[in-house]
Design an enzyme around this catalytic site. Sequence first.
Site, PDB file in Angstrom:
ATOM      1  N   ASN A  87       1.129  -1.295  16.519  1.00 43.65           N
ATOM      2  CA  ASN A  87       0.852  -1.338  15.127  1.00 43.65           C
ATOM      3  C   ASN A  87       1.559  -2.941  14.599  1.00 43.65           C
ATOM      4  O   ASN A  87       2.724  -3.275  15.038  1.00 43.65           O
ATOM      5  CB  ASN A  87       1.356  -0.314  14.114  1.00 43.65           C
ATOM      6  CG  ASN A  87       0.823   0.879  14.706  1.00 43.65           C
ATOM      7  OD1 ASN A  87      -0.269   1.320  14.187  1.00 43.65           O
ATOM      8  ND2 ASN A  87       1.504   1.784  15.385  1.00 43.65           N
ATOM      9  N   SER A 105      -6.194  -5.820  22.779  1.00 40.41           N
ATOM     10  CA  SER A 105      -6.336  -4.383  22.841  1.00 40.41           C
ATOM     11  C   SER A 105      -5.174  -3.711  22.082  1.00 40.41           C
ATOM     12  O   SER A 105      -4.625  -4.378  21.078  1.00 40.41           O
ATOM     13  CB  SER A 105      -5.903  -3.992  24.436  1.00 40.41           C
ATOM     14  OG  SER A 105      -6.328  -2.796  24.829  1.00 40.41           O
ATOM     15  N   LYS A 162     -11.043   1.637  23.865  1.00 40.43           N
ATOM     16  CA  LYS A 162     -10.548   0.257  24.161  1.00 40.43           C
ATOM     17  C   LYS A 162     -10.087   0.263  25.586  1.00 40.43           C
ATOM     18  O   LYS A 162     -10.098  -0.865  26.168  1.00 40.43           O
ATOM     19  CB  LYS A 162      -9.244   0.054  23.223  1.00 40.43           C
ATOM     20  CG  LYS A 162      -9.464  -0.017  21.708  1.00 40.43           C
ATOM     21  CD  LYS A 162     -10.098  -1.307  21.340  1.00 40.43           C
ATOM     22  CE  LYS A 162      -9.342  -2.354  21.553  1.00 40.43           C
ATOM     23  NZ  LYS A 162     -10.080  -3.825  21.177  1.00 40.43           N
ATOM     24  N   LYS A 202      -2.892   2.264  21.753  1.00 45.89           N
ATOM     25  CA  LYS A 202      -3.606   3.637  21.796  1.00 45.89           C
ATOM     26  C   LYS A 202      -4.522   3.610  23.138  1.00 45.89           C
ATOM     27  O   LYS A 202      -5.330   4.691  23.330  1.00 45.89           O
ATOM     28  CB  LYS A 202      -4.255   3.794  20.631  1.00 45.89           C
ATOM     29  CG  LYS A 202      -3.508   3.729  19.187  1.00 45.89           C
ATOM     30  CD  LYS A 202      -4.288   4.034  18.117  1.00 45.89           C
ATOM     31  CE  LYS A 202      -3.239   4.010  16.872  1.00 45.89           C
ATOM     32  NZ  LYS A 202      -2.512   3.042  16.588  1.00 45.89           N
ATOM     33  N   GLY A 205     -10.637 -10.237  10.066  1.00 44.54           N
ATOM     34  CA  GLY A 205      -9.393  -9.037  10.229  1.00 44.54           C
ATOM     35  C   GLY A 205      -8.277  -9.394  10.084  1.00 44.54           C
ATOM     36  O   GLY A 205      -7.663 -10.691  10.085  1.00 44.54           O
ATOM     37  N   THR A 214       1.672  12.199   8.165  1.00 44.99           N
ATOM     38  CA  THR A 214       0.872  13.378   8.914  1.00 44.99           C
ATOM     39  C   THR A 214       2.020  14.343   9.726  1.00 44.99           C
ATOM     40  O   THR A 214       1.435  15.605  10.101  1.00 44.99           O
ATOM     41  CB  THR A 214      -0.208  12.854   9.788  1.00 44.99           C
ATOM     42  OG1 THR A 214       0.555  12.038  10.867  1.00 44.99           O
ATOM     43  CG2 THR A 214      -1.364  11.833   9.173  1.00 44.99           C
TER      44      THR A 214
END
Length: 634
Positions: free
Chosen positions: A451, A409, A424, A412, A290, A476
């Site tokens: 992020n 972690s 999480k 969020k 990842g 959004t």
Amino acid sequence: MNLETLLSLPRNTKKTFFVIHDMMVIFVAFWFAESLKANYNNEWSSIANWFAFASTALLTILLFVKMGLYRAVTRYVSTRILSTAVIGCVISAVIFFISVLVFEQRLRLALPIVYFLMLVVLITSSRIILKAILTDRSNRKQMTPVIIYGAGQSGRQLLEAIKQVNEYNAVAFVDDNPAIQRTTIYDLPVYRPSEIKDLISRYGVEKILLAIPSASHEERKIIIERLKKLPCEVLAIPGMKDLVDGKISVSSLKKVSVVDLLGREPVAPNPELMGADITGKVVMVTGAGGSIGSELCRQIIRQHPAKLILFELSEFSLYSIDKELNETQANASNPVEIIPLLGSVQHRKRLNSIMKAYDVQTVYHAAAYKHVPMVEFNTIEGIRNNVYGTLFCAQAAIDAGVETFVLISTDKAVRPTNTMGASKRMAELCLQALAAESGQKTRFCMVRFGNVLGSSGSVVPVFEAQIAGGGPVTLTHENITRYFMTIPEAAQLVIQAGAMGIGGDVFVLDMGESVKIIDLARQMIRLSGFEVKDENHPHGDIEIKVTGLRPGEKLYEELLIGEEVQKTTHPRIMTASEVMLPWSELEKILQYMDSACREMNQMALRQLLLEAPTGFAPKDDICDLVWRQHQQAV
């Protein structure tokens, strides 16, 4: 025959043209010098003069061939080639002197000097003029006018690289140094930064090329903030390493990344903390393929572990990171043994087997489902992977006698409004509870941050793709904000925080200031050379569209639950005191959650998440797609 036809001729044909040209030049220089004789009288009819000319011309051409004058490509003619031509002309003047003396048996000493001056002017100027014509030929109109920001060594190297291709036409240098402003470097004037706007309108500049690799991040940020308001795309050379390696080229130019705007001047890592849990030890990274996992692997391998175990569910991701790391180790004097293993963190026996077989000493647990909407749509799998995957990893670490276990972690997890964040936070509670057990030898800690720029879940690559496609750029909510950090900085801080833990620690990384996503979108559009299309600019290039918050999405993220925050020895790592449950109580909740997952009981699962000390406050109803389908069928 036009210029393009001449350029397309075979190399030998073009060499022949140059030989003929130089013969004509020697002819002109020779007879011009002869015409200056005081007793000049019908010299054209003298056989001796023609013999002198023939020997001078033939020997000079042979000399030029020997010196490599005809091997040079004229459009790339350099100072070295011109100096070679001058030396050749000096020797040709000596040949002229000897030939005239032998065949005519009389000579004025001034004539070789006149011959030399005439020859060197005609030989060198013809090549310079031809080079200028080729450089400035008709396709220049199709080249993109650019400004080079930075008139230092790297800027000059970049200009030389630009001259070799037909893509960019540099019209000016811009530099912050007052000492070189109003000067001319390589025929290009150097202007002040305040004059850029005028230069853009005067020359129709489309791109600004940054050649400031030695500038600090703060200086670079100030410059880019100034440039992003201009109607130009901003490109940059990567960095000082490329300058040192001599790799500055047009192909090395890249778009100015938002990292230059959002990132910070990195704090030099502490070597002792970086190597404490890694050097000489067997290290395992879950989720090794990842965004964070792969960067952790890159950082870990530099600290020379005894072995590095890559544990990954995705075969392609595992193949990619394994291949990359092995390539970096190919020329190492003492290469690290890299062990690529496929598997899921939900298979405890597989984890037990691996950790015991390789005597793993340090685990970095980066495996997780992290995309908020995906976990909302697939709640059971999200809980299974994030909560029980972490629990099984931690229990396998205890069974195998692992020394250090570090959980990656997220912000969020703080007062979560979505299942991903709640899962999480449950993972954090598992580690806190296990760490508090008496006689616990495995040191557990967790590192919480926001992020990371450029990760698979970041808005940055999404915006880049939308801009490249001509828009619109979608977000959004107009007021949504996020914290950002570069992947390398996050990975370094995770490793250092893990080394600082004493057991059950919740570390929080300093993410700097939160960023308004709509401002980020505008910056990226402008840095790409486009104008934002809105009510004030109806004729702009790319529109920003607001689509509405996705299921479980917050307007802003937090990094802390409680207010008790303590500083550590590292300026960007803090530790927080969080609410926790003893293992005896948490184990019961986990058993109930396991039953709810097995029975696909979404209502019971949500209730358990609400009752656990996670701070879960969902803003939406249950969004699991399969559960909703069943509800519609009832």
